[in-house]
Scaffold this active site. Structure first.
Site, PDB file in Angstrom:
ATOM      1  N   LYS A   1       0.842  -1.202   0.000  1.00 56.33           N
ATOM      2  CA  LYS A   1       0.000   0.000   0.000  1.00 56.33           C
ATOM      3  C   LYS A   1       0.877   1.251   0.000  1.00 56.33           C
ATOM      4  CE  LYS A   1      -3.777   2.129   2.657  1.00 56.33           C
ATOM      5  NZ  LYS A   1      -4.557   2.088   3.910  1.00 56.33           N
TER       6      LYS A   1
ATOM      7  N   SER B   1      -9.552   1.959   3.204  1.00 54.68           N
ATOM      8  CA  SER B   1      -8.733   2.697   2.276  1.00 54.68           C
ATOM      9  C   SER B   1      -7.740   1.847   1.489  1.00 54.68           C
ATOM     10  CB  SER B   1      -7.951   3.760   3.040  1.00 54.68           C
ATOM     11  OG  SER B   1      -7.042   3.156   3.942  1.00 54.68           O
TER      12      SER B   1
ATOM     13  N   SER C   1      -9.580  -0.285   7.432  1.00 59.57           N
ATOM     14  CA  SER C   1      -9.036  -0.110   6.079  1.00 59.57           C
ATOM     15  C   SER C   1      -8.345  -1.326   5.494  1.00 59.57           C
ATOM     16  CB  SER C   1      -8.064   1.079   6.050  1.00 59.57           C
ATOM     17  OG  SER C   1      -8.785   2.288   6.017  1.00 59.57           O
TER      18      SER C   1
END
Lengths: 492, 95
Positions: free
Chosen positions: A78, A153, A177
């Site tokens: 990420k 997210s 997330s």
């Protein structure tokens, strides 16, 4: 053999047996990224040449017999986690062009284990969001239905794993997330306990809630990944010196109270506050069926109560923005990232931040600044911290009676792109079942437990006491040994 | 209790965020809605409850005060929008 359809564990076994090489695996996934990323937008940066170099090194290591279980396995990271020399945007314009001068601790550990890094994945800006729609670099599309969000997210990491573009991925989970996008994309997403994994090199959002987590297709894969990144780090004063168990070995036997492929004696709590109206019927049906599967394996399900569930959303949306408003003060156009040209330093700050941050980040900085400001601190921030104590107490009491808690990961399946983009409160409700775990600092995992009538994955969330990740992984593993949901893949 | 435009401007100034008029109006409405929602917290009696700032039992973690390798000045300045003479360069702060 379609290499990308292997689980991480299967790919690792194939590498050890010499049936494939890391270069072959890496080329196969880079090919898939090239073919499918333009439509999915899961990766923001692809580090193809470096990946192949890492793969060649891994193959050498495997041949010399010095390999770890993750050696040669291609992974996605990420874009809020720093990889030295590779652009890190956090999904924000304000970090455009930033290349971290150091590796996050989790990256150092993964590289030492010999993994291959394929690239950096899309995220809501500074990990603030539940859909990746808040990324400054465009939304990620859900591999199961490109008109829908992948969750967020960490939507890019979840979509990459679901679409067979990576064998596993790292994400971060501040209020859900990792778990919520895992649910929306039909993969396993594990949020470790607060303090289990070093946050050094994770771009901070809310420091008392942030935790790096892992994505994979199976609990077995997630166990390998967690084992590689967990542990104390002197560079993170909030990482705990608690010993790291061999999570992969514990899947078979450990993770009390039971061993083998039975869940006999396991006490599963169903929080009555989570099985309420507002949860989509298909989600309820799939989660209830999953609980029946656990019962069929010998578990005993019983109702538990988490009385302050209703307040958790409010507590979270005071505490997380308050911490964010302080953490994001560092983005001032002086040391890194974009800068607006202005005649005075104060104007430079205002304009850099006004132009560099997107709407949701500004909204949360404003909310947090307000909650911390003179006259409102006691009413909002201090009160939220006190109710946080009550929420943590709810879980402590529940875990006196049960070994794990089972519930939906999110009240809905993946929603349409744009559906909630203009309604912050409706978007925040997507995390209503995940964020209490962050407030309490406990561990949670989401595992695919079926599909709704539109063919979208449903996530079963399992929550456990802090530092008992092995138990969650074992329950998820036994569930996957008994069911076939994790073998379903989206048609791209 | 809805926020006023003046309050929104005050918060934006505290946070050093330049906002357009449209943003100010939108944030006034959206922040008011979130704060209204959060106001329910005040109904709970927490007079006997202590606040949780961290869930960990750790307090004030210390390490030995020894010199360790760190990044060089050149490396740390490499990301700066402007650097000069080994320093970050910014617009004049004083007249």
């Amino acid at each position: 053999m379609e290499l990308h359809t292997l689980s991480l564990t299967e790919a690792a076994a194939a590498l050890r047996r010499g049936e494939t090489t890391s270069v072959e695996l890496t080329r196969a996934l880079l090919g898939r990224i090239e073919a499918h990323n333009p439509a999915l937008n899961a990766f923001l940066t692809v580090t193809g040449e470096w990946a192949l170099e890492l793969a060649r090194r891994a193959d050498g290591r495997i041949q010399s017999g010095a390999a770890s279980p993750l050696t040669g396995i291609p992974l996605a990271i990420k874009d809020v986690i720093c990889v030295q020399g590779v652009p890190a945007t956090a999904g924000s314009l304000i970090l455009k062009g930033y290349r971290p001068p150091y590796h996050a601790t989790v990256i150092e550990k993964l590289l030492a284990a010999g993994v291959v890094i394929l690239g950096k994945t899309n995220t809501d800006e500074f990990a603030m969001g539940s859909s990746t729609e808040n990324s400054a670099y465009g939304v990620t599309h859900n591999p199961w239905d490109p008109t829908r969000v992948p969750g967020g997210s960490s939507g890019g990491s979840a979509a990459a794993v679901a679409a067979g573009l990576a064998f596993g991925a790292l994400g971060s989970d501040t209020g859900g997330s990792v778990r919520q996008p895992a649910a929306f994309c039909g993969v396993v997403g594990l949020k470790p306990s607060y303090g289990r994994v070093s946050r050094y090199g994770l771009i901070a959002f809310a420091s008392s809630l942030d935790q790096i987590g892992v994505f994979a297709r199976t609990a077995e894969d997630a166990a390998l990944l967690l084992g590689a990144i967990a542990g104390h780090d002197p560079r993170d004063g909030t990482s705990m010196p608690t010993p790291v168990p061999d999570y992969a070995a514990q899947l078979q036997s450990g993770g009390s109270p039971v061993g083998g492929q039975s869940l006999r004696g396991l006490r599963v709590g169903l929080p009555k506050e989570y099985f309420v109206s507002g949860v989509e019927a298909d989600v309820s049906t799939a989660v209830s069926a999953a609980v029946k599967v656990l019962e069929g394996l010998g578990a005993q399900a019983r109702e538990v109560s988490l009385p302050h569930t209703e307040q958790a959303l409010s507590v979270y949306y005071i505490i997380a923005p308050a911490e964010a408003s302080a953490n994001l003060a560092r983005f001032d156009g002086v040391r890194y990232g974009a800068r607006a040209d202005a005649p005075t330093l104060w104007d430079e700050y205002r304009q850099t931040r006004g132009a560099g941050f997107g709407a949701e980040v500004k909204r949360r900085i404003m909310l947090g600044t307000y909650a911390l400001s003179t006259g409102y601190y006691d009413a909002y921030y201090l009160q939220a911290q006190k109710v946080r104590t009550l929420i943590k107490g709810d879980f402590d009491s529940a875990f006196d009676d049960v070994d794990v808690i089972a519930c939906p990961t999110s009240p809905t399946t993946a929603f349409k792109i744009g559906e909630k983009a203009d309604d912050p409160l409706a978007m925040y409700l997507a995390d209503v079942f995940t964020l209490p775990a962050n407030l309490a600092g406990i561990a949670g995992v989401s595992v695919n437990c079926g599909f709704d009538r539109a063919g979208l994955p449903v996530g079963l969330q399992l929550l456990g006491p802090a530092f008992i990740e092995d138990r969650l992984l074992r329950v998820a593993h036994v569930f996957q040994q008994t069911t076939e949901w994790h073998t379903k893949v989206p048609a791209l | 209790m809805p926020l006023t435009i003046e309050e929104v401007q005050h918060i934006a100034e505290l946070a050093k965020l330049e906002l357009t008029e449209a943003e100010q109006a939108r944030f006034r409405d959206q922040l008011s809605a979130v704060l209204d929602y959060a106001a329910s917290l005040r109904a709970l009696d927490t007079s006997a409850i202590s606040p949780t700032a961290t869930v960990l039992p750790l307090r004030t973690v210390l390490r030995d005060d020894t010199v360790q390798p760190s990044l060089s000045r050149e490396v740390l300045l490499a990301n700066a929008p402007e650097a000069e003479a080994g320093c970050f360069r910014v617009p004049a702060v004083l007249e």
